[in-house]
Motif scaffolding. Structure first.
Motif, short mmCIF file in Angstrom:
data_model
loop_
_atom_site.label_atom_id
_atom_site.label_comp_id
_atom_site.label_asym_id
_atom_site.label_seq_id
_atom_site.Cartn_x
_atom_site.Cartn_y
_atom_site.Cartn_z
N ASP A 33 0.83 -1.21 0.00
CA ASP A 33 0.00 0.00 0.00
C ASP A 33 0.86 1.26 0.00
O ASP A 33 0.41 2.31 -0.42
N THR A 34 2.10 1.16 0.45
CA THR A 34 2.99 2.33 0.51
C THR A 34 3.60 2.65 -0.85
O THR A 34 4.14 3.73 -1.04
N LEU A 35 3.52 1.74 -1.81
CA LEU A 35 4.10 1.95 -3.13
C LEU A 35 3.20 2.88 -3.94
O LEU A 35 1.99 2.71 -4.00
N ASP A 36 3.82 3.88 -4.58
CA ASP A 36 3.07 4.79 -5.45
C ASP A 36 2.69 4.05 -6.74
O ASP A 36 3.55 3.69 -7.54
N THR A 37 1.40 3.80 -6.92
CA THR A 37 0.92 3.04 -8.09
C THR A 37 0.36 3.95 -9.18
O THR A 37 -0.20 3.46 -10.15
N SER A 38 0.51 5.27 -9.04
CA SER A 38 -0.05 6.17 -10.05
C SER A 38 0.56 5.92 -11.43
O SER A 38 -0.11 6.08 -12.44
N VAL A 39 1.83 5.49 -11.48
CA VAL A 39 2.47 5.20 -12.76
C VAL A 39 1.73 4.07 -13.48
O VAL A 39 1.63 4.07 -14.71
N MET A 44 -1.42 3.09 -18.28
CA MET A 44 -2.47 2.13 -18.67
C MET A 44 -2.03 0.68 -18.48
O MET A 44 -2.35 -0.19 -19.29
N GLY A 45 -1.27 0.42 -17.43
CA GLY A 45 -0.85 -0.95 -17.15
C GLY A 45 0.42 -1.37 -17.85
O GLY A 45 0.88 -2.49 -17.68
N PHE A 46 1.01 -0.51 -18.66
CA PHE A 46 2.25 -0.83 -19.36
C PHE A 46 3.41 -0.38 -18.46
O PHE A 46 3.94 0.72 -18.60
N VAL A 47 3.76 -1.25 -17.52
CA VAL A 47 4.79 -0.93 -16.54
C VAL A 47 5.80 -2.07 -16.44
O VAL A 47 5.51 -3.21 -16.80
N THR A 48 6.97 -1.71 -15.97
CA THR A 48 8.02 -2.68 -15.68
C THR A 48 8.11 -2.77 -14.17
O THR A 48 8.11 -1.74 -13.48
N LEU A 49 8.16 -3.99 -13.65
CA LEU A 49 8.18 -4.20 -12.21
C LEU A 49 9.58 -4.55 -11.73
O LEU A 49 10.32 -5.25 -12.42
N GLU A 50 9.93 -4.06 -10.54
CA GLU A 50 11.11 -4.52 -9.85
C GLU A 50 10.60 -5.29 -8.63
O GLU A 50 9.76 -4.79 -7.88
N LEU A 51 11.09 -6.51 -8.49
CA LEU A 51 10.58 -7.41 -7.46
C LEU A 51 11.66 -7.76 -6.44
O LEU A 51 12.83 -7.86 -6.77
N ASP A 52 11.19 -7.97 -5.23
CA ASP A 52 12.01 -8.56 -4.17
C ASP A 52 11.24 -9.79 -3.74
O ASP A 52 10.30 -9.69 -2.93
N GLY A 53 11.58 -10.92 -4.34
CA GLY A 53 10.80 -12.14 -4.08
C GLY A 53 9.45 -12.01 -4.76
O GLY A 53 9.36 -11.87 -5.98
#
Length: 124
Positions: A33-39, A44-53
């Motif tokens: 919930d703390t992550l800014d999801t406005s991007v 429009m859902g075309f995003v690249t994710l950085e994951l930790d697990g």
């Protein structure tokens, strides 16, 4: 807490984030919930994710995938004219056709008068 699909679709986009309580299913990652999801919404859902697990730590917009997607969309189709627009166009056309018929009728009258005058000169 939201979850997001880890692997993007064929077009590079991701389906909308979904709410979930508990561990994410296979193929999904937690979005804190703390992550800014406005991007996510701006792109429009075309995003690249950085994951930790199985947790998203960062999300960046993928402008190239978004541009490719937009380029693949069909050109917008102009809606057909409304009944009122069609009636107005036909009324204009009708007025023009009436004027043309009237002009041709006047021209024919002129030709008939010319022929009658020539006939009086020839047969006089």
């Amino acid at each position: 807490m939201n979850i997001i699909q880890i692997n993007a679709n064929e077009n590079g986009g991701r389906p909308p984030m979904q709410s979930l309580h508990g561990a994410p299913p296979a193929g999904y990652a937690l979005v804190p919930d703390t992550l800014d999801t406005s991007v996510f919404y701006n792109f429009m859902g075309f995003v690249t994710l950085e994951l930790d697990g199985s947790t998203v730590t960062a999300m960046t917009g993928n402008q190239e995938a978004l541009d490719d997607y937009k380029a693949s969309l069909p050109e917008p189709v102009e809606p057909p004219p409304t009944t009122e627009e069609r009636v107005a166009a036909l009324e204009n056309e009708n007025a023009m056709l009436k004027a043309q018929v009237s002009a041709q009728s006047d021209q024919m009258d002129f030709y008939e008068d010319c022929i009658a005058e020539m006939a009086t000169v020839v047969y006089a």
